[in-house]
Scaffold this active site. Structure first.
Site, PDB file in Angstrom:
ATOM      1  N   GLU A  39       4.388  -5.218   7.378  1.00  0.00           N
ATOM      2  CA  GLU A  39       3.639  -4.185   8.100  1.00  0.00           C
ATOM      3  C   GLU A  39       4.098  -3.979   9.543  1.00  0.00           C
ATOM      4  OE1 GLU A  39       2.319  -6.324   5.989  1.00  0.00           O
ATOM      5  OE2 GLU A  39       0.838  -5.315   4.735  1.00  0.00           O
ATOM      6  N   GLU A  96      -0.914  -9.165  -0.477  1.00  0.00           N
ATOM      7  CA  GLU A  96      -2.340  -9.354  -0.166  1.00  0.00           C
ATOM      8  C   GLU A  96      -3.184  -9.395  -1.442  1.00  0.00           C
ATOM      9  OE1 GLU A  96      -2.115  -6.137   2.742  1.00  0.00           O
ATOM     10  OE2 GLU A  96      -3.096  -7.453   4.188  1.00  0.00           O
ATOM     11  N   ALA A 115       0.871  -1.169   0.000  1.00  0.00           N
ATOM     12  CA  ALA A 115       0.000   0.000   0.000  1.00  0.00           C
ATOM     13  C   ALA A 115       0.911   1.222   0.000  1.00  0.00           C
ATOM     14  CB  ALA A 115      -0.871  -0.010   1.249  1.00  0.00           C
ATOM     15  N   GLY A 161       0.398  -4.868   0.879  1.00  0.00           N
ATOM     16  CA  GLY A 161      -0.800  -4.900   0.038  1.00  0.00           C
ATOM     17  C   GLY A 161      -0.567  -5.601  -1.291  1.00  0.00           C
TER      18      GLY A 161
HETATM   19  N1  COA Z   1       4.642   3.089  -0.550  1.00  0.00           N
HETATM   20  C1  COA Z   1       5.053   4.257  -1.078  1.00  0.00           C
HETATM   21  N2  COA Z   1       6.164   4.388  -1.814  1.00  0.00           N
HETATM   22  C2  COA Z   1       6.876   3.279  -2.022  1.00  0.00           C
HETATM   23  C3  COA Z   1       6.530   2.024  -1.508  1.00  0.00           C
HETATM   24  C4  COA Z   1       5.334   1.963  -0.737  1.00  0.00           C
HETATM   25  N3  COA Z   1       4.902   0.804  -0.226  1.00  0.00           N
HETATM   26  N4  COA Z   1       7.457   1.114  -1.869  1.00  0.00           N
HETATM   27  C5  COA Z   1       8.368   1.772  -2.604  1.00  0.00           C
HETATM   28  N5  COA Z   1       8.029   3.089  -2.706  1.00  0.00           N
HETATM   29  C6  COA Z   1       8.737   4.156  -3.412  1.00  0.00           C
HETATM   30  C7  COA Z   1       9.953   4.627  -2.639  1.00  0.00           C
HETATM   31  O1  COA Z   1       9.575   5.558  -1.655  1.00  0.00           O
HETATM   32  C8  COA Z   1      10.762   5.227  -3.753  1.00  0.00           C
HETATM   33  O2  COA Z   1      10.222   6.484  -4.088  1.00  0.00           O
HETATM   34  P1  COA Z   1      11.185   7.771  -4.311  1.00  0.00           P
HETATM   35  O3  COA Z   1      12.092   7.368  -5.448  1.00  0.00           O
HETATM   36  O4  COA Z   1      10.241   8.879  -4.667  1.00  0.00           O
HETATM   37  O5  COA Z   1      11.934   7.947  -3.049  1.00  0.00           O
HETATM   38  C9  COA Z   1      10.493   4.306  -4.925  1.00  0.00           C
HETATM   39  O6  COA Z   1       9.277   3.643  -4.620  1.00  0.00           O
HETATM   40  C10 COA Z   1      11.567   3.249  -5.140  1.00  0.00           C
HETATM   41  O7  COA Z   1      11.731   2.541  -3.925  1.00  0.00           O
HETATM   42  P2  COA Z   1      13.144   2.344  -3.190  1.00  0.00           P
HETATM   43  O8  COA Z   1      12.869   2.110  -1.743  1.00  0.00           O
HETATM   44  O9  COA Z   1      14.061   3.457  -3.550  1.00  0.00           O
HETATM   45  O10 COA Z   1      13.655   0.998  -3.897  1.00  0.00           O
HETATM   46  P3  COA Z   1      14.680  -0.058  -3.292  1.00  0.00           P
HETATM   47  O11 COA Z   1      15.037  -0.959  -4.418  1.00  0.00           O
HETATM   48  O12 COA Z   1      15.761   0.595  -2.551  1.00  0.00           O
HETATM   49  O13 COA Z   1      13.824  -0.905  -2.207  1.00  0.00           O
HETATM   50  C11 COA Z   1      11.874  -2.068  -1.378  1.00  0.00           C
HETATM   51  C12 COA Z   1      12.760  -1.712  -2.612  1.00  0.00           C
HETATM   52  C13 COA Z   1      10.643  -2.789  -1.920  1.00  0.00           C
HETATM   53  C14 COA Z   1      12.662  -3.000  -0.454  1.00  0.00           C
HETATM   54  C15 COA Z   1      11.492  -0.771  -0.625  1.00  0.00           C
HETATM   55  O14 COA Z   1      10.958   0.144  -1.568  1.00  0.00           O
HETATM   56  C16 COA Z   1      10.472  -0.981   0.454  1.00  0.00           C
HETATM   57  O15 COA Z   1      10.813  -1.488   1.510  1.00  0.00           O
HETATM   58  N6  COA Z   1       9.214  -0.558   0.218  1.00  0.00           N
HETATM   59  C17 COA Z   1       8.155  -0.594   1.206  1.00  0.00           C
HETATM   60  C18 COA Z   1       7.651  -1.999   1.381  1.00  0.00           C
HETATM   61  C19 COA Z   1       6.581  -2.034   2.457  1.00  0.00           C
HETATM   62  O16 COA Z   1       6.829  -1.830   3.622  1.00  0.00           O
HETATM   63  N7  COA Z   1       5.352  -2.344   2.023  1.00  0.00           N
HETATM   64  C20 COA Z   1       4.248  -2.505   2.909  1.00  0.00           C
HETATM   65  C21 COA Z   1       3.448  -1.269   3.002  1.00  0.00           C
HETATM   66  S1  COA Z   1       2.118  -1.459   4.147  1.00  0.00           S
END
Ligand code: COA
Length: 260
Positions: free
Chosen positions: A135, A115, A66, A112
């Protein structure tokens, strides 16, 4: 209809819906959830669509969760509404959809994203996919059905561990956990998924729709799944597809299902 966060492609009765916000790793914001709902609603009515594949744009992510930026300042009441609306509009809508929905997991499927994949009727992943419910690392719990669907698929102990550690598993571990049905090479994911979709297309859409309801009944508290199966089995006998399927078999020819 034109969409900003998803794209669609219809080929031989198979509709591929791509979540398409690669700059945010296809994170599900409110608008994307709404667009997915609209696209599915249209696909439900469209007689040309028989099977749906859900996937993510780009090679990096199916859906990375999400959109965290949208709910970071929410109150408990707003959080509750977010989960309830999302479950109704998308996640339960997918799970109860009358046509087969397959998730083709092409990278991160987190929160999400996992999910959504778990709400689909089954899942196929490519070998760079990573899945998890992170989460609790954000101080929240899964809110789009994850606490219910993950244990149904992988068992209670594994679900507890995945949710408590907020860790990710790779595609092969997901296969071992029964979270996905198949693992493919990255470049083969969509072709392989379409091959399975084509096998589904050979069969009666009416019977498949009834089978989805009967299988789902097993997971709905208070529902008598065996009773639903008996009802759906009986209902099949009144369909043109049943007449065609049995007649074709007895006449040693391939069935041509009218879908009624
Ligand atoms: N919500 C909002 N933005 C998200 C996102 C999310 N769930 N997941 C990734 N993004 C965004 C990042 O903020 C980043 O945006 P920016 O370039 O404007 O800063 C962009 O997507 C790229 O992500 P980034 O984190 O730079 O890539 P990465 O390869 O370093 O890491 C992940 C990849 C998937 C490990 C990392 O993005 C992450 O942990 N995301 C969140 C996962 C999460 O907790 N999901 C559950 C949400 S309830």
């Amino acid at each position: 209809m034109s969409y900003y966060n998803i794209s669609e492609e219809l080929e031989d009765a198979i509709l591929t819906i791509r979540i398409d916000r690669p700059q945010k790793l296809n994170a599900l914001n409110r608008e994307t959830i709404q667009e997915l709902h609209e696209a599915l609603k249209e696909a439900r009515e469209d007689e040309e669509v028989k099977v749906i594949i859900l996937t993510g744009a780009g090679e990096k992510a199916f859906v990375a969760g999400a959109d965290i930026s949208e709910f970071a300042d929410f109150s408990p009441k707003e959080g509750k509404r977010l989960a309830a609306e999302g479950q109704e509009k998308l996640f339960n809508y997918v799970a109860e959809f009358p046509k087969p929905i397959i998730a083709a997991i092409n990278g991160f499927a987190l929160g999400g994203g996992l999910e959504l994949a778990m709400a689909a009727h089954f899942r196929i992943a490519c070998d760079n996919a990573k899945m998890g419910l992170p989460e609790t690392s954000l101080g929240v719990i899964p809110g789009y059905g994850g606490t219910q669907r993950l244990p149904q698929l992988v068992g209670k102990g594994r679900a507890m561990e995945m949710i408590m550690t907020a860790g990710m598993i790779d595609a092969n571990q997901a296969l071992q956990y029964n979270l996905v049905n198949h693992v493919t090479e990255v470049e083969d994911l969509l072709d392989f998924t379409k091959e399975i979709a084509r096998k589904i297309l050979r069969n009666s859409t009416v019977a498949i729709c009834n089978a989805i309801s009967a299988i789902n009944a097993n997971y709905e508290p208070g529902k008598d799944g065996f009773g639903v199966e008996i009802d759906m089995f009986g209902k099949s006998f009144g369909t043109e597809d049943f007449k065609e399927g049995t007649t074709a078999f007895l006449n040693k020819r391939k069935a041509e299902f009218p879908g009624k």
